[in-house]
Design a protein around this motif. Sequence first.
Motif, PDB file in Angstrom:
ATOM      1  N   UNK A  18      29.233  59.230  44.730  1.00  0.00           N
ATOM      2  CA  UNK A  18      29.267  58.399  46.214  1.00  0.00           C
ATOM      3  C   UNK A  18      28.561  57.573  46.579  1.00  0.00           C
ATOM      4  N   UNK A  19      27.228  58.234  46.100  1.00  0.00           N
ATOM      5  CA  UNK A  19      26.053  57.792  46.025  1.00  0.00           C
ATOM      6  C   UNK A  19      26.129  55.547  45.327  1.00  0.00           C
ATOM      7  N   UNK A  20      26.735  56.015  44.320  1.00  0.00           N
ATOM      8  CA  UNK A  20      26.684  54.997  43.214  1.00  0.00           C
ATOM      9  C   UNK A  20      28.056  53.649  44.247  1.00  0.00           C
ATOM     10  N   UNK A  21      28.459  54.502  44.813  1.00  0.00           N
ATOM     11  CA  UNK A  21      29.644  53.335  45.714  1.00  0.00           C
ATOM     12  C   UNK A  21      29.052  53.105  46.991  1.00  0.00           C
ATOM     13  N   UNK A  22      28.327  53.813  47.169  1.00  0.00           N
ATOM     14  CA  UNK A  22      28.169  53.010  49.065  1.00  0.00           C
ATOM     15  C   UNK A  22      27.145  52.275  48.886  1.00  0.00           C
ATOM     16  N   UNK A  23      26.588  50.933  48.174  1.00  0.00           N
ATOM     17  CA  UNK A  23      26.141  49.798  47.409  1.00  0.00           C
ATOM     18  C   UNK A  23      27.541  49.243  47.831  1.00  0.00           C
ATOM     19  N   UNK A  24      27.824  49.380  47.193  1.00  0.00           N
ATOM     20  CA  UNK A  24      29.669  47.836  47.390  1.00  0.00           C
ATOM     21  C   UNK A  24      30.595  48.598  48.692  1.00  0.00           C
ATOM     22  N   UNK A  25      29.905  49.355  48.840  1.00  0.00           N
ATOM     23  CA  UNK A  25      31.018  49.647  50.564  1.00  0.00           C
ATOM     24  C   UNK A  25      30.018  48.539  51.219  1.00  0.00           C
ATOM     25  N   UNK A  26      28.748  49.214  51.425  1.00  0.00           N
ATOM     26  CA  UNK A  26      28.016  48.052  52.043  1.00  0.00           C
ATOM     27  C   UNK A  26      28.648  46.252  52.526  1.00  0.00           C
ATOM     28  N   UNK A  27      28.425  45.673  51.083  1.00  0.00           N
ATOM     29  CA  UNK A  27      28.486  44.758  50.297  1.00  0.00           C
ATOM     30  C   UNK A  27      29.715  44.469  50.788  1.00  0.00           C
ATOM     31  N   UNK A  28      30.668  45.331  50.818  1.00  0.00           N
ATOM     32  CA  UNK A  28      32.541  44.844  50.984  1.00  0.00           C
ATOM     33  C   UNK A  28      32.476  44.882  52.688  1.00  0.00           C
ATOM     34  N   UNK A  29      31.928  45.746  53.581  1.00  0.00           N
ATOM     35  CA  UNK A  29      31.545  45.604  54.617  1.00  0.00           C
ATOM     36  C   UNK A  29      30.938  44.013  55.594  1.00  0.00           C
TER      37      UNK A  29
END
Length: 391
Positions: A18-29
Amino acid sequence: MEDRRARHPSGSRLNTWLLGLLPLCVIAVAVAGFAVLDGPGLTARNGPPAEELTVERTILGAGSIELIVRNQGADPVNLVQVAVNDAFTDFRISEPEIGRLGSAGVRITYPWVDGEAYEVTLLTSAGGVVTHVIPVAVTTPDPSGLIGLMALLGTYVGVIPVVIGMLWLPWLRRVPPAWIRALMALTIGLLAWLAIDAALEGMEVANAGASALGGAGLVAMGAVAAYLLLSGVHTWMAARPGQAGGYRLALLVSVGIGLHNLGEGLAIGSAYAVGALALGATLVVGFTIHNTTEGLAIVAPVSEERTSPRRLALLGLIAGGPAILGAWLGAATVQPAVAALLLGLGVGAIVQVILQIAPSARDHTGRLLHPLGIAGILAGMALMYATGLLT
């Protein structure tokens, strides 16, 4: 490593992901918000639209000229007028607006004359002008009627020359070991010339298409991909029983030459499809002599071991058969970007094969660039250049 595992037990792996996916989620938003707000700060523009059209193909029929164009600019393009030799003429376009990287067919009604030169000018709604020159007007053949002919030409310039060159195998088995090393160096020279030829041809094809699709970078990408894939195949074959030694090298050589002949077939098919290639007997003979040296490069690695006729036939088919496939694809008008990528595959494959063959050309001291090796490499390149003049 053990301390890290102790600090992060398996139960916390989910949190780690989840910590690894967090930056990707921020970029998507952020991207979604940017799109919803219609790109604040980027909507206001000064100056005319950035329009850039590239003509990828010309099709000449009875009383008509059709151009396949692609928009490689940032803004949509609308064509408003078309002129042939400075005279405005009627036209129809398959797409009223050509979006970025989109393509459209522009069919121009014009009674062109066989053998004459024409200059076609496309005028966009923003005042942009695109000029396309047709050096010699000839009727474009129907690709569906070229299947048999392309198969025959691919056999002439690909399969037959390779098979003829492989007939040197009995002679190779009777020459001294020092000659074998020289012939392996000759093979390196042959392949080096093929790699240079494929790279230059790939750059030319890439520059003829839309640079926005990758341009010359596609040649490099294809070369890297082929090099890595063939390296993987080599590692896989080395681990399999019965796939070691000269036959493995011969197979890799066949794959590399086959990818090069794929590009050669592309050039023949695409040129013939637009009526720009007169394949007379002299040209066919020239291709045959030029590509015969490829057969020598294939059988050189197996000169010191017994190889069944079935395996030799397979090597010849792998090396020469792609010329037929390439001719078919070329006649069916492969997109320039695809052609550049395929030619790049040939470059990377041949470079990888050269690295695999190099140890076989070393002398008893381990040198590759010994006098006999240098002479062999230069002789191979000179031979390919001399026979290439016939084509």
